[in-house]
Design a protein around this motif. Structure first.
Motif, PDB file in Angstrom:
ATOM      1  N   LEU A  16      44.577   5.093 -86.824  1.00  0.00           N
ATOM      2  CA  LEU A  16      45.714   5.992 -87.032  1.00  0.00           C
ATOM      3  C   LEU A  16      46.383   5.780 -88.390  1.00  0.00           C
ATOM      4  N   VAL A  17      47.138   6.783 -88.788  1.00  0.00           N
ATOM      5  CA  VAL A  17      47.814   6.787 -90.078  1.00  0.00           C
ATOM      6  C   VAL A  17      49.316   6.785 -89.827  1.00  0.00           C
ATOM      7  N   ARG A  18      50.016   5.842 -90.438  1.00  0.00           N
ATOM      8  CA  ARG A  18      51.471   5.845 -90.305  1.00  0.00           C
ATOM      9  C   ARG A  18      52.043   6.848 -91.306  1.00  0.00           C
ATOM     10  N   LEU A  19      52.717   7.870 -90.785  1.00  0.00           N
ATOM     11  CA  LEU A  19      53.236   8.926 -91.663  1.00  0.00           C
ATOM     12  C   LEU A  19      54.690   8.673 -92.043  1.00  0.00           C
ATOM     13  N   VAL A  20      55.471   8.236 -91.081  1.00  0.00           N
ATOM     14  CA  VAL A  20      56.915   8.068 -91.288  1.00  0.00           C
ATOM     15  C   VAL A  20      57.383   6.844 -90.509  1.00  0.00           C
ATOM     16  N   GLU A  21      58.673   6.476 -90.678  1.00  0.00           N
ATOM     17  CA  GLU A  21      59.255   5.358 -89.917  1.00  0.00           C
ATOM     18  C   GLU A  21      58.510   4.056 -90.195  1.00  0.00           C
ATOM     19  N   ARG A  24      60.243  -0.377 -90.366  1.00  0.00           N
ATOM     20  CA  ARG A  24      60.667  -1.231 -89.244  1.00  0.00           C
ATOM     21  C   ARG A  24      60.238  -2.684 -89.453  1.00  0.00           C
ATOM     22  N   ALA A  40      57.910  -3.289 -85.169  1.00  0.00           N
ATOM     23  CA  ALA A  40      58.767  -3.293 -83.979  1.00  0.00           C
ATOM     24  C   ALA A  40      58.954  -1.854 -83.505  1.00  0.00           C
ATOM     25  N   GLY A  41      58.764  -1.624 -82.222  1.00  0.00           N
ATOM     26  CA  GLY A  41      58.857  -0.273 -81.678  1.00  0.00           C
ATOM     27  C   GLY A  41      57.496   0.365 -81.460  1.00  0.00           C
ATOM     28  N   ASP A  42      56.445  -0.246 -82.018  1.00  0.00           N
ATOM     29  CA  ASP A  42      55.088   0.235 -81.741  1.00  0.00           C
ATOM     30  C   ASP A  42      54.751   0.014 -80.271  1.00  0.00           C
ATOM     31  N   THR A  43      53.976   0.928 -79.688  1.00  0.00           N
ATOM     32  CA  THR A  43      53.339   0.607 -78.424  1.00  0.00           C
ATOM     33  C   THR A  43      52.143  -0.299 -78.726  1.00  0.00           C
ATOM     34  N   LEU A  45      49.215   0.411 -77.939  1.00  0.00           N
ATOM     35  CA  LEU A  45      48.170   1.323 -78.411  1.00  0.00           C
ATOM     36  C   LEU A  45      48.298   1.570 -79.917  1.00  0.00           C
ATOM     37  N   THR A  46      49.503   1.856 -80.366  1.00  0.00           N
ATOM     38  CA  THR A  46      49.714   2.065 -81.802  1.00  0.00           C
ATOM     39  C   THR A  46      49.360   0.798 -82.582  1.00  0.00           C
ATOM     40  N   PRO A  93      55.403  -1.691 -74.906  1.00  0.00           N
ATOM     41  CA  PRO A  93      55.764  -2.001 -76.296  1.00  0.00           C
ATOM     42  C   PRO A  93      55.077  -3.287 -76.746  1.00  0.00           C
TER      43      PRO A  93
ATOM     44  N   GLN B 147      56.191   7.631 -82.379  1.00  0.00           N
ATOM     45  CA  GLN B 147      55.638   6.498 -83.112  1.00  0.00           C
ATOM     46  C   GLN B 147      55.518   6.778 -84.609  1.00  0.00           C
ATOM     47  N   GLY B 148      55.678   8.027 -85.014  1.00  0.00           N
ATOM     48  CA  GLY B 148      55.602   8.357 -86.441  1.00  0.00           C
ATOM     49  C   GLY B 148      54.203   8.282 -87.017  1.00  0.00           C
ATOM     50  N   ALA B 150      49.907   9.727 -87.186  1.00  0.00           N
ATOM     51  CA  ALA B 150      48.858  10.714 -86.918  1.00  0.00           C
ATOM     52  C   ALA B 150      47.672   9.945 -86.373  1.00  0.00           C
TER      53      ALA B 150
END
Ligand code: FES
Lengths: 109, 453
Positions: A16-21, A24, A40-43, A45-46, A93, B147-148, B150
């Motif tokens: 996955l690609v982090r686009l925003v936020e 943290r 922090a705040g990632d699941t 899965l993320t 989380p 989650q911000g 893609a």
């Protein structure tokens, strides 16, 4: 289980690609014995898919799996921890020090 | 008289408005929800520490989202609602719900039950959709909002329904790369349904503006032929365009979805009757216009009728009003809400007709296509089972396991019904019967039952 290896190069890059936020606090966790970073705040899965292309091996087919619904409905994202129970990655989380596996625990019958 | 125990399952738009209506009448309902914070899927809130403002997260719907979140938070803070977050209701019987959370299982007794369980994406299998990197459209929207992220570097979105174009524009705006948006609905059907959509002109105009923003990425009337993948994930989507030309689009992630499927397992366990709805191409629980669906059971929101978030707010108020009136308590005047419900339903049925379930594509699936993502059961296996076991969904499930995996048929049931109907020479998928829900409706550790107090 294998010990933590620091600064090992990733096997493959994340899905996955982090686009925003992205500002943290960092969280450290261990994936298949290698220390990895999440936010922090990632699941879970993320956190895993930011570092790897998939979450687990499918039980009924040759392919790997990377989650599907992200809302706790499809049950595609259950993974193993080194200790303790399995967890549903899309609704849990990530926490500092978690030790997660994309493989089945070897001591499991 | 002791206060009646009213329990609401789900804290999306329907559950929140139901709770608020009950509180206004002086009750103190319990609200059980799988989310950490109330809002539901469409108005889902990111975890603490995320900073995008509501205008960025919810666009033109930001005002509604904030109003719902605030209404709920204020009532919880004032102790007027018992909020049980991060818990799944996995079973119910004899006036007791079984809810499971991180800490294990709880039994929660009720006198009246309002189910506001929402919906999941409605999925049609596409060859190789079990590959890593294929997600539901809803999943991709959750990933972006909560989650911000893609789910890939170059994404193809495919399917049909309002979420297809909405998600595409949201991802583009956030900086994601969208390679193609493939709509299995043809333009002609979309235009034919426009008269119904014009009941909400602002919505229809917004949809057209979104479509314009997608430009040449958007293709109507396509047939999805298959997904190509290697061990580490998706590499391309093969499709046929409206002119019959075969096309191939490189990508590393695919979002799939055909509108919504009502989440009805708990309604089933509560004994509600169901009927096949040809417009929405799925089985839906039966209820009166207020949401009364049986003895002390009320349904509201997308779990009853797929009206979307605005319709869910209305239905939540109506279900609570019905509950109050059945308890002999004074409730709000519902005349205006009943009118709104009719208008929203006309619109929603127009949407369903404009973006239909791709029955022909499903019926033409090659035999080796995995139909059940949980257990790898193929289209061919389902056809074979139906041929010797009979064209009935529950028989095909018990003989061939389609629908028995851990998603409990949520994502394969409708496609399996089409295959079974085709094999039995039946005209519509509804004729093959409906898979019955089984408790627990979510996988549950045995520990949760043993420790249950
Ligand atoms: S991805 Fe579907 S339950 Fe987690």
């Amino acid at each position: 289980m294998s010990g933590t290896v620091f600064a090992a190069p990733p096997e493959t890059s994340g899905r996955l690609v982090r686009l925003v936020e992205t500002g943290r606090e960092p969280v450290r966790f261990v994936l298949d014995g290698v220390e990895r970073m999440a936010l922090a705040g990632d699941t879970v899965l993320t956190a895993i898919l930011a570092n790897a292309p998939a979450l687990r091996q499918a039980e009924f087919g040759p392919e790997r799996r990377a989650g599907f619904c992200l809302m706790g409905a499809c049950q595609d994202c259950w993974i193993w921890q080194e200790q303790g129970p399995r967890l549903r990655a899309c609704s849990t989380p990530v926490a500092d020090g978690m030790r997660l596996l994309t493989r089945t625990r070897e001591d499991w019958p | 008289m002791t206060e009646p125990r009213v329990v609401i399952v789900g804290a999306g738009p329907a559950g929140i408005r139901a709770a608020e209506t009950l509180v206004t009448a002086g009750l103190r309902p319990t609200v059980i929800d799988e989310g950490a914070r109330a809002g539901g899927q469409i108005y889902r809130r990111p975890p603490d520490g995320f900073t995008r403002p509501p205008a960025t997260l919810y666009g033109s719907q930001a005002g509604k989202a904030v109003a719902l979140h605030t209404a709920f938070d204020v009532l919880v803070a004032a102790g007027r609602i018992v909020h049980v977050p991060r818990h799944s209701v996995v079973a119910l019987a004899d006036g007791v719900l079984h809810a499971v959370g991180d800490g294990g299982g709880h039994r929660i007794g009720y006198d009246r039950l309002i189910l506001a369980t929402g919906a999941t994406d409605r999925l049609a299998p596409v060859p190789n959709w079990q590959a890593p990197g294929v997600y539901s459209l809803g999943a991709m929207q959750i990933a972006l909002k909560a989650q911000g992220v893609a789910m890939g570097r170059r994404i193809v979105l495919a399917g049909s329904g309002p979420l297809l174009t909405l998600l595409a524009t949201q991802l583009l705006k956030a900086g994601a790369q969208i390679a193609a948006v493939l709509d299995t609905a043809g333009l002609r059907g979309q235009i034919a349904a426009f008269a119904d959509l014009a009941v909400r002109p602002s919505f229809a105009l917004q949809a057209l503006a979104m479509r314009a923003r997608l430009g040449r990425r958007y293709h109507a009337g396509v047939v999805l032929e298959g997904i190509e993948a290697t061990d580490s994930g998706v590499t391309a989507v093969r499709w046929t365009d409206a002119g019959g030309q075969e096309r191939r689009t490189d990508c590393d992630a695919v979002g799939l979805g055909w509108h919504l499927k009502a989440e009805t397992q708990l309604a089933d366990l509560a004994g509600c009757r169901f009927a096949y709805d040809a417009t929405w191409a799925q089985w839906l629980p039966c209820a009166d216009r207020m949401g009364r669906a049986g003895d002390g059971v009320y349904l509201a929101g997308d779990g009853l009728r797929l009206l979307g978030a605005d319709g869910a707010e209305v239905a939540g108020r109506l279900a609570a009003a019905a509950c109050l009136s059945d308890l002999g308590l004074p409730g709000p005047d519902v005349a205006a809400d009943l009118k709104r419900l009719d208008r929203l339903e006309r619109f929603a049925r127009g949407i369903a007709r404009a973006f239909p379930w791709p029955a022909d594509q499903v019926r033409a699936l090659p035999d080796d296509t995995v139909l059940c993502r949980c257990e790898g059961i193929t289209a061919g296996a389902v056809r074979e089972t139906a041929a010797y076991g009979g064209a009935e969904a529950n028989r095909v499930k018990s003989l061939g396991r389609a629908g028995m995996g851990r998603c409990q048929g949520r994502y394969c049931q409708l496609a399996a019904a089409d295959l079974i109907a085709a094999s039995g020479g039946l005209a519509q998928a509804g004729d093959v019967g409906r898979l019955r829900a089984q408790a627990p409706v979510r996988p549950t550790p045995v520990r949760a039952w043993l420790e249950e107090g």
